[in-house]
Every structure is written in C-alpha cells, then in structure tokens.
Design a protein around this motif. Structure first.
Motif, PDB file in Angstrom:
ATOM      1  N   GLY A 316       0.879  -1.162   0.000  1.00 33.40           N
ATOM      2  CA  GLY A 316       0.000   0.000   0.000  1.00 33.40           C
ATOM      3  C   GLY A 316       0.918   1.212   0.000  1.00 33.40           C
ATOM      4  N   LYS A 317       0.930   1.897   1.133  1.00 38.22           N
ATOM      5  CA  LYS A 317       1.790   3.077   1.253  1.00 38.22           C
ATOM      6  C   LYS A 317       3.155   2.736   1.849  1.00 38.22           C
ATOM      7  CE  LYS A 317      -1.679   6.080   0.343  1.00 38.22           C
ATOM      8  NZ  LYS A 317      -2.882   5.666   1.062  1.00 38.22           N
ATOM      9  N   ALA A 318       3.378   1.458   2.146  1.00 39.20           N
ATOM     10  CA  ALA A 318       4.622   1.098   2.838  1.00 39.20           C
ATOM     11  C   ALA A 318       5.886   1.577   2.114  1.00 39.20           C
ATOM     12  CB  ALA A 318       4.671  -0.405   3.103  1.00 39.20           C
ATOM     13  N   PRO A 319       5.910   1.616   0.779  1.00 38.51           N
ATOM     14  CA  PRO A 319       7.135   2.131   0.148  1.00 38.51           C
ATOM     15  C   PRO A 319       7.460   3.562   0.572  1.00 38.51           C
ATOM     16  CG  PRO A 319       5.802   0.946  -1.464  1.00 38.51           C
ATOM     17  CD  PRO A 319       4.978   1.050  -0.209  1.00 38.51           C
ATOM     18  N   ALA A 320       6.458   4.416   0.619  1.00 36.35           N
ATOM     19  CA  ALA A 320       6.711   5.804   1.032  1.00 36.35           C
ATOM     20  C   ALA A 320       7.034   5.870   2.520  1.00 36.35           C
ATOM     21  CB  ALA A 320       5.493   6.669   0.717  1.00 36.35           C
ATOM     22  N   ILE A 321       6.364   5.016   3.282  1.00 40.87           N
ATOM     23  CA  ILE A 321       6.574   5.001   4.739  1.00 40.87           C
ATOM     24  C   ILE A 321       8.006   4.596   5.067  1.00 40.87           C
ATOM     25  CG2 ILE A 321       5.906   3.767   6.848  1.00 40.87           C
ATOM     26  CD1 ILE A 321       3.021   3.636   5.403  1.00 40.87           C
ATOM     27  N   THR A 322       8.491   3.610   4.330  1.00 39.75           N
ATOM     28  CA  THR A 322       9.858   3.154   4.552  1.00 39.75           C
ATOM     29  C   THR A 322      10.843   4.284   4.221  1.00 39.75           C
ATOM     30  OG1 THR A 322       9.115   0.948   3.988  1.00 39.75           O
ATOM     31  CG2 THR A 322      11.489   1.305   4.009  1.00 39.75           C
ATOM     32  N   GLY A 323      10.518   5.033   3.187  1.00 45.17           N
ATOM     33  CA  GLY A 323      11.354   6.183   2.831  1.00 45.17           C
ATOM     34  C   GLY A 323      11.390   7.211   3.946  1.00 45.17           C
ATOM     35  N   VAL A 324      10.250   7.447   4.560  1.00 45.79           N
ATOM     36  CA  VAL A 324      10.201   8.409   5.664  1.00 45.79           C
ATOM     37  C   VAL A 324      11.046   7.908   6.829  1.00 45.79           C
ATOM     38  CG1 VAL A 324       8.697   9.407   7.427  1.00 45.79           C
ATOM     39  CG2 VAL A 324       7.981   9.397   5.028  1.00 45.79           C
ATOM     40  N   ALA A 325      10.877   6.633   7.152  1.00 47.65           N
ATOM     41  CA  ALA A 325      11.645   6.081   8.269  1.00 47.65           C
ATOM     42  C   ALA A 325      13.142   6.201   7.992  1.00 47.65           C
ATOM     43  CB  ALA A 325      11.253   4.625   8.506  1.00 47.65           C
ATOM     44  N   ALA A 326      13.511   6.044   6.731  1.00 48.16           N
ATOM     45  CA  ALA A 326      14.927   6.046   6.371  1.00 48.16           C
ATOM     46  C   ALA A 326      15.536   7.441   6.423  1.00 48.16           C
ATOM     47  CB  ALA A 326      15.106   5.448   4.972  1.00 48.16           C
ATOM     48  N   LEU A 327      14.766   8.456   6.063  1.00 45.13           N
ATOM     49  CA  LEU A 327      15.379   9.760   5.791  1.00 45.13           C
ATOM     50  C   LEU A 327      14.823  10.950   6.574  1.00 45.13           C
ATOM     51  CD1 LEU A 327      15.282   9.299   1.916  1.00 45.13           C
ATOM     52  CD2 LEU A 327      17.260   8.896   3.377  1.00 45.13           C
ATOM     53  N   ARG A 328      13.596  10.868   7.009  1.00 42.57           N
ATOM     54  CA  ARG A 328      12.925  12.057   7.534  1.00 42.57           C
ATOM     55  C   ARG A 328      13.636  12.677   8.734  1.00 42.57           C
ATOM     56  NH1 ARG A 328       7.548  13.026   7.835  1.00 42.57           N
ATOM     57  NH2 ARG A 328       7.580  12.705   5.588  1.00 42.57           N
ATOM     58  N   HIS A 329      14.085  11.840   9.640  1.00 42.86           N
ATOM     59  CA  HIS A 329      14.604  12.373  10.896  1.00 42.86           C
ATOM     60  C   HIS A 329      15.818  13.273  10.669  1.00 42.86           C
ATOM     61  CE1 HIS A 329      16.045  12.404  15.085  1.00 42.86           C
ATOM     62  NE2 HIS A 329      14.769  12.310  15.349  1.00 42.86           N
ATOM     63  N   ASP A 330      16.427  13.148   9.522  1.00 46.47           N
ATOM     64  CA  ASP A 330      17.604  13.973   9.225  1.00 46.47           C
ATOM     65  C   ASP A 330      17.249  15.447   9.074  1.00 46.47           C
ATOM     66  OD1 ASP A 330      18.693  11.518   9.299  1.00 46.47           O
ATOM     67  OD2 ASP A 330      19.087  11.343   7.148  1.00 46.47           O
ATOM     68  N   THR A 331      15.944  15.753   9.150  1.00 47.93           N
ATOM     69  CA  THR A 331      15.505  17.143   9.119  1.00 47.93           C
ATOM     70  C   THR A 331      15.252  17.676  10.530  1.00 47.93           C
ATOM     71  OG1 THR A 331      14.433  16.538   7.046  1.00 47.93           O
ATOM     72  CG2 THR A 331      13.872  18.694   7.924  1.00 47.93           C
ATOM     73  N   CYS A 332      15.268  16.796  11.516  1.00 43.06           N
ATOM     74  CA  CYS A 332      14.959  17.200  12.897  1.00 43.06           C
ATOM     75  C   CYS A 332      16.166  17.853  13.552  1.00 43.06           C
ATOM     76  CB  CYS A 332      14.524  15.975  13.694  1.00 43.06           C
ATOM     77  SG  CYS A 332      13.944  16.335  15.353  1.00 43.06           S
ATOM     78  N   TYR A 333      17.307  17.225  13.291  1.00 39.30           N
ATOM     79  CA  TYR A 333      18.548  17.746  13.854  1.00 39.30           C
ATOM     80  C   TYR A 333      19.489  18.085  12.712  1.00 39.30           C
ATOM     81  CZ  TYR A 333      16.825  15.534  18.155  1.00 39.30           C
ATOM     82  OH  TYR A 333      16.073  15.168  19.227  1.00 39.30           O
ATOM     83  N   LYS A 334      20.553  18.786  13.053  1.00 38.42           N
ATOM     84  CA  LYS A 334      21.518  19.158  12.022  1.00 38.42           C
ATOM     85  C   LYS A 334      22.476  17.993  11.785  1.00 38.42           C
ATOM     86  CE  LYS A 334      21.935  22.977  14.260  1.00 38.42           C
ATOM     87  NZ  LYS A 334      22.422  24.227  14.836  1.00 38.42           N
ATOM     88  N   TYR A 335      22.257  17.351  10.679  1.00 39.64           N
ATOM     89  CA  TYR A 335      23.090  16.216  10.307  1.00 39.64           C
ATOM     90  C   TYR A 335      23.993  16.610   9.144  1.00 39.64           C
ATOM     91  CZ  TYR A 335      20.005  12.930  12.878  1.00 39.64           C
ATOM     92  OH  TYR A 335      19.314  12.242  13.827  1.00 39.64           O
ATOM     93  N   SER A 336      25.153  15.964   9.062  1.00 40.77           N
ATOM     94  CA  SER A 336      26.015  16.182   7.905  1.00 40.77           C
ATOM     95  C   SER A 336      26.260  14.860   7.166  1.00 40.77           C
ATOM     96  CB  SER A 336      27.339  16.796   8.354  1.00 40.77           C
ATOM     97  OG  SER A 336      27.905  16.006   9.395  1.00 40.77           O
ATOM     98  N   ASP A 337      26.711  13.851   7.905  1.00 44.40           N
ATOM     99  CA  ASP A 337      27.077  12.595   7.248  1.00 44.40           C
ATOM    100  C   ASP A 337      26.116  11.494   7.681  1.00 44.40           C
ATOM    101  OD1 ASP A 337      30.103  13.228   6.193  1.00 44.40           O
ATOM    102  OD2 ASP A 337      29.560  14.325   8.030  1.00 44.40           O
ATOM    103  N   VAL A 338      25.380  11.002   6.731  1.00 44.14           N
ATOM    104  CA  VAL A 338      24.395   9.967   7.056  1.00 44.14           C
ATOM    105  C   VAL A 338      24.398   8.883   5.989  1.00 44.14           C
ATOM    106  CG1 VAL A 338      22.834  11.520   8.311  1.00 44.14           C
ATOM    107  CG2 VAL A 338      22.531  11.195   5.869  1.00 44.14           C
ATOM    108  N   LYS A 339      24.068   7.699   6.451  1.00 39.46           N
ATOM    109  CA  LYS A 339      23.924   6.593   5.505  1.00 39.46           C
ATOM    110  C   LYS A 339      22.694   5.812   5.931  1.00 39.46           C
ATOM    111  CE  LYS A 339      26.279   2.350   3.957  1.00 39.46           C
ATOM    112  NZ  LYS A 339      26.016   2.427   2.518  1.00 39.46           N
ATOM    113  N   THR A 340      21.902   5.411   4.958  1.00 37.56           N
ATOM    114  CA  THR A 340      20.727   4.629   5.322  1.00 37.56           C
ATOM    115  C   THR A 340      20.449   3.576   4.263  1.00 37.56           C
ATOM    116  OG1 THR A 340      18.386   4.762   5.901  1.00 37.56           O
ATOM    117  CG2 THR A 340      19.167   6.377   4.345  1.00 37.56           C
ATOM    118  N   GLN A 341      20.222   2.385   4.747  1.00 43.49           N
ATOM    119  CA  GLN A 341      19.844   1.280   3.856  1.00 43.49           C
ATOM    120  C   GLN A 341      18.522   0.743   4.373  1.00 43.49           C
ATOM    121  OE1 GLN A 341      23.589  -0.702   4.774  1.00 43.49           O
ATOM    122  NE2 GLN A 341      23.745  -1.208   2.598  1.00 43.49           N
ATOM    123  N   ALA A 342      17.569   0.625   3.488  1.00 43.27           N
ATOM    124  CA  ALA A 342      16.267   0.126   3.925  1.00 43.27           C
ATOM    125  C   ALA A 342      15.742  -0.889   2.917  1.00 43.27           C
ATOM    126  CB  ALA A 342      15.287   1.283   4.067  1.00 43.27           C
TER     127      ALA A 342
END
Lengths: 759, 180, 300
Positions: A316-342
């Motif tokens: 259903g919407k899980a593809p977009a949800i997984t994207g949010v889980a992978a990347l969204r939080h990087d907008t909460c705090y000031k991040y520079s170097d991140v890696k995410t595999q989902a």
C-alpha cells in the motif's frame, strides 16, 4: 512575525462547523446511508496465509434465498492496483497471500443471509509454504510471494551523504543498537465501509468513509478498469481515519463489483474482525539498526541506519513510509554525514500501511533512543543534547529538505519548563525517571508524482454567506472548521457566514486528501487563494457601489466600507446581490489552488519533500514497579511548533489524541500473530487506551509563523504521535536503567530486562 | 418466529415486527431509523452503541430488543428538547469533546447516565465510568473537560431557535422582495 | 445470529420445565453479555432461548447476620457492587465487583450468568471462593448446593448439568475482622481482563493465621483455589519467610497460558509477587481497621 492577535477568526476557539450534527447524532456516517433496494455485501476471506486457488464453487451460495449475487475474480477485470506498486486485486486472482484476503463476496437482502451464503462458497486451495518474518523472507530460498519480486524485496533504499566512514572515525562516541516496532492498528471506532451504486450508463457512485477521495477514485477506477469520472466518490462523515481510511484496502472495490453485478446499491461495512484482518492497513513494523557517532559536546557527527520493513502481502503506502523512516529524521537535527539502507519486504501477512506518523514513529523509536543513550554516556542532559543538535530556520537536511520556520528549541525550552525538568532531574527519585524526544514532520508530501497541491472553490451566495467547495474532506481532525476560519479571515466575514461542502469528486476539484499533515497547510492555502480571489470580486463590485477605489476598501465583519468611513458601508450580501441581479450579472465565485514550493525527490532521494516542516518535543515522567515491570506514566508534556494555531480547540485535540495513540503504541497495543493469523482480532484482546489510562498532560504551542502557510500555519496532525514511544522508553531507562527494544513495552519485557541487568 | 414488539424510545411508542433475535441496536437504527446510536466493536467493549434502558446504561449491541418492551429507552436523539441541546451536548460542542464524532453519541449518553444517578461525581468517578466508552481521536481530555463543565455548572444552554431567527433575517434582506 | 424461539417464563418451575423440554437446543439468557457475543459469532446457535428476566425476585440481595448473604442469580454486578449490605459486610465483594469490566457491562451482566459461563478471566469467582460461597443449582426435579470452588471444571466448563439453572449464591456470615485482599493486575489498559487476579481471606489470631483461602482468576483454565499454597500458612505464624514460600507454591500451583496479556512464565512470576502483596494488604487492613483487629485476635 505576525501574531494570532492580529486575526479576527484565525486563532479563536471556534466551535466545529459540523459539531451540532455530531453531538446530536445527526451526522451521517456511511453505515447510516440507506438507499432504496439496498443489498448487503459480505466478503469471504482466505483462511490460509499463502495458497493457490484451484477452484471456487459458488453454486450452493447462489441458491440461498435472498442472495442476489456471488462474485469472484471472474467478475472483475483482474487488473492489479496499488498506491505505489500495482500488486493487489479486489478479489484474489489465482493465489491468496495472507489470511483475510478477499476471495469472493456475496450480496444479499440482509447481512445474515449474506453471511449464511458465505459459508456455502466452496473454495479449493492448495496450500503453499508461507513466510511471516521479513528477515527470513529476504533469505535465498524463502517462499516467493510475488513471482516478480526476488527475495520478496519490494523496494530498496541505499543512500549515503557525506563520508560516513570518516564521520564515525571523527566521532568521540559511537552508540549502536537495534530496535523493533510492531504493527499498530488504527482502531478508529468506525470501521471501513462503502455503499456503492451502479447506473446502467456505466457510472458508479460510492459513498465511503475515505480520507482521500480523489486517490480513492483513482484506485477504484484502476481496479474496476474504468475511467476516473466513471466513479463518483462521495465522502460520508468519517468516524476516524488516522491513515487507515486512505483507500489501500478493497472494501469499496468489492462493493462496486457487487453493485454492478446486482444492479442494486450494495453496502459493505467491515465487521471489527474484518477490520483487523484486512481493513485498515496497520503501521509498518520495522527492525531498525542504528549506529550514531557523537562529538564530546553532544553534537551528532554521523548516523547510519539499516531498516528492514515488513510490507505484508501487498504494497500500500509502505514504500513511502519506509522512505520516511529512512530519511525524515535527518531534518529534525543538524546532520552532515548519514547513511541509510532500507529494505521493504513482502511477508504473508496483512499488508501494512499508513498510520499517523507514517514511518516517523518507528524510526524515532530507534534514533531518539540512540541519542538518549549517547546523552547518558556523555553525561549530557538529554534536553541539552536535543538543543545543541536542533534544526533551525534555514537548515537544509542532507537530503535537501529546506526548513523555513522552525521553533524546535523553543519547544524543548517549554517542555523543560512544563515538566520542571531540571528540578526533577536534580531531585532524582528511585524508580522514577524522565525521558524526552523530538520530532519533525511534514506539511504535505510531494510523492504522488510532482504535485503536492490542493484546490478549492468559494462562492458567495446572495445572502452574503460563503460556501467553500473543497475535496480535501473532513475526517474528524477539524479540517473543515480550519478552512472555514481561513476563508472567514481572508474574506472579512463572520465565521457563521462560512459553510463548507461535503467532499464529492463530482462537485469539488482535485485534492489529494487528508494525509501527511497537509490539509491545513496545503488545503488551507488553496482556500485562502480562492478567498483572496473572491474578495477581489467583492471589492471590485463594492468599489462601483461605494464609488471608491477598490484599494481603499476594507471588508470587516461582513461589511465593506471605505477605510476611515465606516458609516457608509454595504454588506457582502448587498454586494453579492448587486453583482448577480443585474443585466449580465454573475455570482461571486472563485477557484484557488496551491502547490507547495517543494521538490520531488530524485532517484537518489534528494529533493525537498514538503513546503513546511513542523517540529515537536515531548517528555514523560514515569514510575516503574520493579517487581512486576509495570510502567506508570505520571506526567506527560508536549510542545509543538505548528506555526500559527488556527483553532486552539482543534490543535489541542490533535496533540491530545496523538499522545493517546502514542502511549498506546508504546505501552499497550499489539496483537499476537501466529502463522500470519492475528489471535483474537477484537477490542477485548486488542486494547486501546481508555480514559483511565491517560496521564496528566500539559501542552504548549510554540510562538511560530510559517511564511508559506495560510496565516502562518503548518501541519500538526501527526506530530504528537511521532516521538511518544521513544519518550517513554527513554524515561524508563532514566528510571531503572534498562531499555526495552521491542514494542510494545510490556511489563513482562521490562521485568525481563531488569533481570538481565542484574545478571 | 416474528412477533410484534412495542418499544418506547425517547418517549414515543414504536410497534415493530421482529424476530426475537433482533438486537436493540438494529431495531433502533434500521427499524426505527434512529442512526445516532453507532456500532463499533459488536462485543460491548467500545460503548459506541450505549443507550439507556429503564434507567440503566447498556450496550445495545448485546441487548435483545424484545427484552426492552415496556422500558423507557433513551438514545442520543432524545436529549435535545424544544430546540435546546442537552447541557452535555452543549458542553461537548464548546469544549471540543469530540473530533470524528462516531463515539460521541455513546459518550454523551454514558455521561448522561452517570449524571442522572450521580450529579456531582468526583474526577475519579467520571474517569472510571467513562472508561467504558472508547475514543480514538481525543485522548479523552476534552471529553473529561466537557463533563466536568456540566458538573460545575459552567454550561449555558443556548436556545437553538435563535439560529432560525438569524436565518429569517437574512432571508428578508431585500432582493427577493423586489423581484416579487 | 441464528433465529430462535424465545420464551419468557414467569417462574423458576416454568423455566426448568422449558429447559427440560428443549434440552440441548435451549440456552438461558439473563444479562446476555456473554451469550449474545457467542451467538453473534456463531459459536452458539441455540434454537430456543429462555429469558430469566420475568422470574420474580430473581435478582434479590439479602443479608442476615446469622445466615449471611444471599444473592439471586439474576442480580447484576452493578447492583451487588452498590448494595449497602455488600459494602458494609463484604468489602472484598464490593472491591471485586467494582473492578469488573466497566459500569455499563456491570449494569447488564448478572452474577449467575458470569459463573455459569466458566470464563477463567472474570473476577467474581475467585472472591466468592475466597469467601467460601456456595451456589444453588435447580432443575425440574429438585436442587443441589455446591461450593463455588467445585463448580469450575475446565476452560469454559462448569459442573452445571443439562436442565439445571443456577439460582442463588450464598456467602456465609461475614467474619468481623476478616483480613482480605483483592488484586486485579492490569498491566495494559486499566480497562481489561485481569492478567492475574488474586482474592485472599485470612482469619488471624495475633500473628498467626487461623484459616486462609486463596483463589485466582486468569492463571489457569479455571478460576481456582490454591489449596497447597494455603497449607503453607494455615495455622502458622505469618512471617515474610512463610508468605514467600506460600507465594512460591502458589506460582507452581497455577497453570497459566500465554496470551495477549503475557506469557505463562510471567504470570507465574506475578503470582509470586502479587500473593505477597495481597497478604501485606490484608494484614495492613486488618491492623488499621480497629474493630477488625480486635475481633480477629479474639479466640476463634
């Protein structure tokens, strides 16, 4: 910064526009819809998690007196549909992939007869090996659920920004852990339901309790193999959505198929068991391994995530949800170097999907605990570590999200104050602890193609009342009231002179609907645009009537006058009538639209997913019974940055309801599954919080103004639920020094963790 | 076998032909057409189907209609009188004691049953009583506040007929008159 | 839900006769809270339903200092909870009944209906066992009286025989100063069935336990009495060591199963903790209730 006091309707505690109907029982929900000749539909569901359908014999069921039709995939176009990947059918074609999947359906003169007939449908299955765990499903040789999806992998994300290796090398402290979340069901008190009619001309009319009318129309049309305008979706009052009614299930499709076959209106209302088995798509459960590097002062240096997300049998919407889980939080705090595999992985279980928070609660459950762990290890106050890392206006995340307004630090300050954080920390008592976490959410999300817009039409009736025609819809969250306030504010007319229509795909213009905390921001901006244009028409006409330049006119409390000369006024009603009742007259009507200034993420997932970002900080004080493991939430505080608060009653309600769902997610909810079958799918065994379970709660809204929002507003609906589980877990850790790493945090797990700590 | 059952709902008699297995919930909703009473869980847990029968708060989803003969049945539709909302309805409106509204009739009926028997409940008594009515939207805070507002006498019931007067005034503003 | 024939007898005799006539096809209905759910889910499909609503004085609650408390099987949980004689003389019952489900269900469900259902998750049975209550079962031919503790046979199975109606619950005269405790452990929502339910009564003589009854719900296929555990404390001095031992034995005596409320192992663990807490509560109550303490120390 504009302040709420400058507004006359925005920011006021106004009564809900649909409130009278709701407190008197007059509001018309889908189960209340009755049409002449209406039949009742019931759905036969798969008893197996994975099986081939060899044969379906409907002959006995068809013979039951009162049965008007029995349908199977043979009555459909067998075309798959889905929000992102077209992989499910309205009625199973060839194979079933989870317990509860729709195999056949009956329409009969009453629900009992339909149910009786279901028992007589004979389905011959060949059971296939099934897989229920996402990690196992990814292994070579696991049973394949969809032939074209090797290793059952629906989607993979692999993103690195900066130099993650170097960032970890440069970190003073690295924390690493793995956290698991669970499927959480929406448990709206109203289940999903539809009433479908089919006209011989080829048009379907479907009354349904959906949150997203036009997206529902799009998917239903795809599933039925017709054009979008062959389907008219009319929104009934919606008895709670929370993401679960965003049309990722087959209820409406089945009702439409039955309506077509019988030529009669057909009502299909999910039973509570239907709802658990195959109704609202529960929250995507994830296993999240997080590794984070910090500098001594608490600044985040590196973050690495590995996520395995359980898609269930269909996407259903899980593809977009997984994207949010992978990347969204990087907008909460000031991040520079991140890696995410989902990895989003199919299993033989109910498809998972959208639930308030949309991937955020799962990710923050992991990340916010890692940050809390770092705070403890570095000897820094968890509030302080949040503060030093907090995003601020102008911040651009590693993935391109551009923060305009941001008052996260203010939220942290207010949480500290409301909780008496410093005092309580200084006077730490045994078995009592404090925890805190922060979140970011979007105000709309650009992911259905390159559009995150909305539209609305406003007509000014000849009595001076404005009617908003808008297809975003009201699902209980208060969107309709907020839109009326926005229109009243912009038009300069009293709140009681604004009405809003029911959402109806034939009568309202295209809207994406209620998801992604977008309606106040996107829909509100569209309404404001329509109001601005209608106002121009009012002013142009009034300028003729008052013999003054339009620029010199003011509209206030429904009256138009020349600035400084209030006595000589005409009412908006006068203007509307004057414009209409004359030779060549025309009504005042204007359409507005808005598309957020966001950027569709590219194939590397770089973009700017939303026009505005909302922030929150929450904290809890908990007490832990170390003999039983029972956790009691003693006090909860929540501070939210949603820009201008349009209706404080509604905004407070959003936070309060979110916290309740968050506490349910953290401590109470969850259903045991055995071999893909939810055990006891009912409200007796799946408990949601009751009034007695709610702790003392204090909340606050940051002084904030979003320049791109309607009167400075941005989204709020999901914010309050995102960090809650992490808040509770962090507080438990502070209280007794253990972390439960799987949801929900049952007393049994707490006790187990305490025992392991002693070892 | 079907039988005639007379039900007294909100002060009116309804004579209904029904099977003895007819549940009160469906008799109200489908036979009488009072759809304010909702079905949520079908097992007596959620409280959406709450009604008052013979002075007792019950789940209409677990009550046989035939067993309610001769008893006064009160549903959400029976609360507002003569254009005035019941104080609880007014309080839920003003204090935001609802969002989606599906549980609201049950919440208000449950609160009414509480206040009928105990007009000045303590906070704990309210919480205990109302815990039988689930709400997934509000987190219960504003439901609690709404009930407390009634207990503390803070709610003034507005005459809804004022609304009609306002509408009438708008109707008489001019243009139709000049046309006629 | 299946269609059925519906009878509303005006006397117990008539009800018994109907039950005899229709045998296995018939079900009795009182509050309906359990029966209707099972019928709606098609777990039960009776052709005949016999309502006990019109039987006169079937919901009585009567107290006599010599005879004790007698409760008609048709009494609703809420009425028992609110009955002044219950609140005054049987605080354990008051404490138990006020925790059953929520007021709406207590308004509907009857005590008789609760007991004959034999659902091990429900609360009243354990407290009735702790108070040594007895029940009267009637059929067309006569009646028998049995202790509540013998009534529960297996998961959702009781000793109710075909043709029988549970008519009355009898609780012996209340012993002033009886030490008691009831714990309904609710780790999820406060609005739930107990993960573990403990009911305890103790007759104390100074620091000695003259007699004790300890019963549980939600930790076995039946609502059960823990006799082996009781023996550890009966006629013994009540000290931490013995109480701990009793709790330990109780945790082996129960037979819980895994469910949404916790694993079997966790429930055993809780039994260990909650038995100790129950004794503590009972002793505290006995010590603080002045009259109770005085009477309890009087020779038995």
């Amino acid at each position: 910064m504009a302040k709420a006091q400058e507004f006359s309707v925005v920011g006021q505690r106004v009564v809900r526009v649909e409130g009278y109907d709701k407190v008197t029982g007059e509001a018309r929900y889908v189960a209340d819809v009755r049409l002449p000749g209406m039949l009742f539909g019931k759905i036969l569901r798969s008893p197996f998690p994975h099986a081939r359908i060899l044969n379906i014999d409907t002959s006995k069921a068809e013979k039951v007196r009162g049965v008007k039709a029995v349908v199977t995939a043979e009555d459909t176009v067998k075309r798959p549909w889905g929000a992102f990947f077209a992989d499910q059918y309205p009625l199973s074609v060839g194979k079933v992939r989870y317990i509860g999947e729709e195999v056949a359906a009956v329409a009969a003169i009453d629900p009992d007869t339909a149910e009786e007939a279901l028992d007589l449908i004979e389905v011959e299955y060949e059971e296939l090996p099934a897989v229920f765990d996402a990690e196992q499903a990814m292994q070579e040789g696991a049973p394949l659920i969809h032939d074209n999806k090797p290793r059952n992998t629906a989607m993979t994300i692999d993103v690195e920004r900066g130099d993650i290796q170097k960032a970890f090398t440069e970190s003073d402290l690295t924390v690493e852990d793995t956290f698991e979340s669970i499927p959480q069901w929406h448990c709206a008190i109203e289940t999903i339901g539809s009433v479908a009619e089919y006209a011989p001309s080829g048009k379907y009319t479907i009354y349904m309790n959906t949150q997203t009318l036009f997206m529902a129309r799009y998917r239903i049309a795809a599933a039925l193999g017709v054009r979008e305008t062959d389907v008219r979706v009319i929104q009934s009052a919606v008895g709670g959505g929370f993401g679960g009614k965003s049309c990722d299930d087959n209820n409406a499709m089945v009702a439409a198929i039955l309506a077509r076959k019988t030529g009669k209106p057909v009502k299909t209302i999910n039973s509570r068991e239907d709802e658990f088995l195959a109704g609202s798509r529960p929250r995507v459960n994830m296993k999240i391994s997080v590794k984070m590097g910090f500098k001594k002062d608490g600044k985040i240096r590196a973050k690495q995530l590995r996520i395995i997300a359980d898609n269930g049998a269909y996407s259903g919407k899980a593809p977009a949800i997984t994207g949010v889980a992978a990347l969204r939080h990087d907008t909460c705090y000031k991040y520079s170097d991140v890696k995410t595999q989902a990895y989003l992985v199919y299993t033989n279980k109910i498809p998972t999907g959208a639930f308030r928070g949309f991937g955020n609660p799962s990710a923050e459950w992991a990340v916010e605990q890692a940050i809390d762990q770092a705070a403890h290890e570095l000897g820094i106050d968890p509030a302080e570590i949040a503060r030093v890392n907090a995003a601020e206006p102008g911040y651009v995340s590693p993935h391109g999200n551009r923060v305009t307004s941001c008052e996260l630090r203010q939220c942290i300050d207010r949480v500290e104050k409301m909780m008496e954080w410093k005092k309580k920390r200084a006077e730490k008592k045994p078995r009592i602890g404090l925890g805190l976490a922060c979140t970011v959410h979007v105000s709309g999300k650009r992911h259905f193609g390159d559009y995150d817009g909305g539209s609305a039409t406003i007509k000014i009736n000849e009595d001076g009342k404005a009617l908003i025609l808008c297809g975003e819809g009201e699902v209980g969250q208060g969107a309709a009231t907020a839109m009326c306030q926005i229109a009243a504010e912009e038009l300069g007319i009293p709140m009681e002179d604004v009405e809003i229509s029911q959402a109806d795909t034939d009568l309202t213009t295209f809207c994406l609907g209620a998801f992604g905390s977008r309606v106040t921001y996107v829909g509100g901006n569209a309404v404001k645009d329509a109001a601005t244009k209608a106002k121009q028409q009012i002013l142009a006409m009034a300028s003729e009537m008052l013999e003054a330049r339009a620029d010199d006119l003011v509209i206030e409390h429904g009256k138009v006058y020349v600035r400084g000369a209030e006595a000589k006024a005409v009412t908006v009603a006068d203007v509307a009538r004057a414009r209409l009742f004359r030779r060549g007259g025309s009504p005042i009507v204007a359409s507005g639209s808005f598309d957020a200034d966001s950027v569709l993420p590219d194939e590397t997932r770089y973009g700017n997913e939303s026009g505005a970002y909302n922030f929150a900080c929450q904290a809890a004080e908990v007490g832990v019974d170390t003999e039983t493991g029972q956790v009691k939430v003693l006090k909860y505080v929540a501070a939210s940055d949603c820009g201008t608060v349009i209706n404080p009653i509604g905004a407070e309600g959003q936070v309060e309801g979110s916290v309740a769902q968050g506490l349910g997610y953290a401590l109470i909810e969850g259903l045991r599954m055995e071999e893909g079958r939810p055990i006891n799918p009912n409200f007796s065994d799946y408990r949601v919080p009751s009034m007695r379970d709610m702790p003392d709660l204090a909340h606050a809204f940051a002084r904030s103004y979003e320049p791109t929002g309607p009167f400075g507003a941005k989204g709020l609906g999901e914010l309050g639920m995102d960090p809650t589980a992490a808040v509770i877990s962090n507080a438990i850790f502070d209280a007794v020094g253990v972390r439960v790493k799987t949801l929900p945090i049952t007393p049994e797990k707490v006790l187990q963790a305490l025992k392991e700590k002693v070892k | 076998m079907k039988r005639h059952v007379a039900l007294n709902v909100n002060g009116e008699e309804y004579e209904i032909e029904m099977e003895p297995n007819r549940l009160l919930l469906y008799a109200l909703r489908d036979d009488i057409g009072l759809t304010g009473t909702k079905e949520g869980c079908s097992i007596g847990v959620c409280g959406a189907c709450s009604v008052i029968v013979g002075g007792r708060l019950v789940s209409s989803c677990l009550t046989l209609a035939v067993a309610c003969r001769g008893k006064e049945i009160t549903t959400i539709e029976g609360l507002a009188r003569d254009g005035r909302l019941h104080p609880l309805q007014q309080a839920f409106l003003e204090y935001g004691g609802f969002q989606c509204g599906i549980c609201t009739p049950g919440q208000i009926i449950a609160a009414k049953a509480l206040l009928d028997s105990n007009p000045h409940p303590t906070e704990e008594e309210i919480k205990e009583w109302m815990s039988g009515n689930l709400c997934r939207c509000t987190g219960y805070y504003k439901i609690f506040e709404s009930i407390m507002a009634v207990v503390q006498g803070k709610v003034r019931v507005e005459d809804q007929r004022a609304r009609e007067h306002r509408e009438a005034r708008i109707q008489s503003l001019g243009v139709y008159k000049s046309e006629s | 839900m299946v269609k059925f024939e519906y009878f509303e007898p005006n006397s117990l005799e008539e009800a018994c006769a109907l039950l005899k006539e229709h045998g296995e096809d018939a079900r009795l209905i009182a509050g309906g809270t359990a029966l209707i759910i099972m019928m709606r889910q098609r777990l039960l499909n009776p052709r005949v339903v016999i309502s006990l609503a019109d039987i006169p004085d079937f919901d009585f609650i009567r107290f006599d200092a010599k005879d004790g408390l007698r409760i008609g099987a048709g009494a609703r949980h809420r009425d028992i909870e609110l009955a002044p004689v219950v609140q005054e003389h049987y605080p354990l019952l008051y404490e138990t009944f006020r925790k059953v489900a929520q007021p709406r269900i207590r308004n509907m469900g009857t005590i008789g209906g609760n007991l004959v259902q034999g659902d091990p998750l429900t609360d009243p049975g354990a407290s009735l066992i702790a108070l040594d209550a007895k029940i009267t079962l009637r059929n067309a031919g006569g009646h028998r009286v049995i202790p509540v503790e013998n009534f529960f046979v297996d998961y959702y199975q009781t000793d109710l025989q075909p043709g029988e109606i549970l008519t009355e619950i009898h609780v012996p005269p209340s012993l002033p100063g009886l030490a008691w405790a009831h714990i309904k452990f609710l780790p999820r929502s406060q609005e739930d069935f107990a993960t573990v339910g403990v009911a305890l009564t103790m007759r104390l003589n100074g620091d000695r336990c003259q007699d004790i009854r300890l019963a549980f719900n939600s930790v076995a296929p039946i609502i059960m009495r823990a006799k082996r555990a009781e023996e550890i404390l009966r006629r013994q001095k009540v000290d931490d060591d013995r109480v701990g031992k009793m709790a330990e034995v109780a945790s082996t005596e129960v037979d819980p199963m895994d469910d949404n409320r916790g694993s079997a192992e966790y429930k055993r663990e809780l039994v260990r903790v909650l038995v100790r807490r129950a004794v503590k509560q009972a002793l505290e109550r006995s010590a603080t209730g002045k009259q109770g303490a005085k009477q309890a120390s009087a020779p038995a």
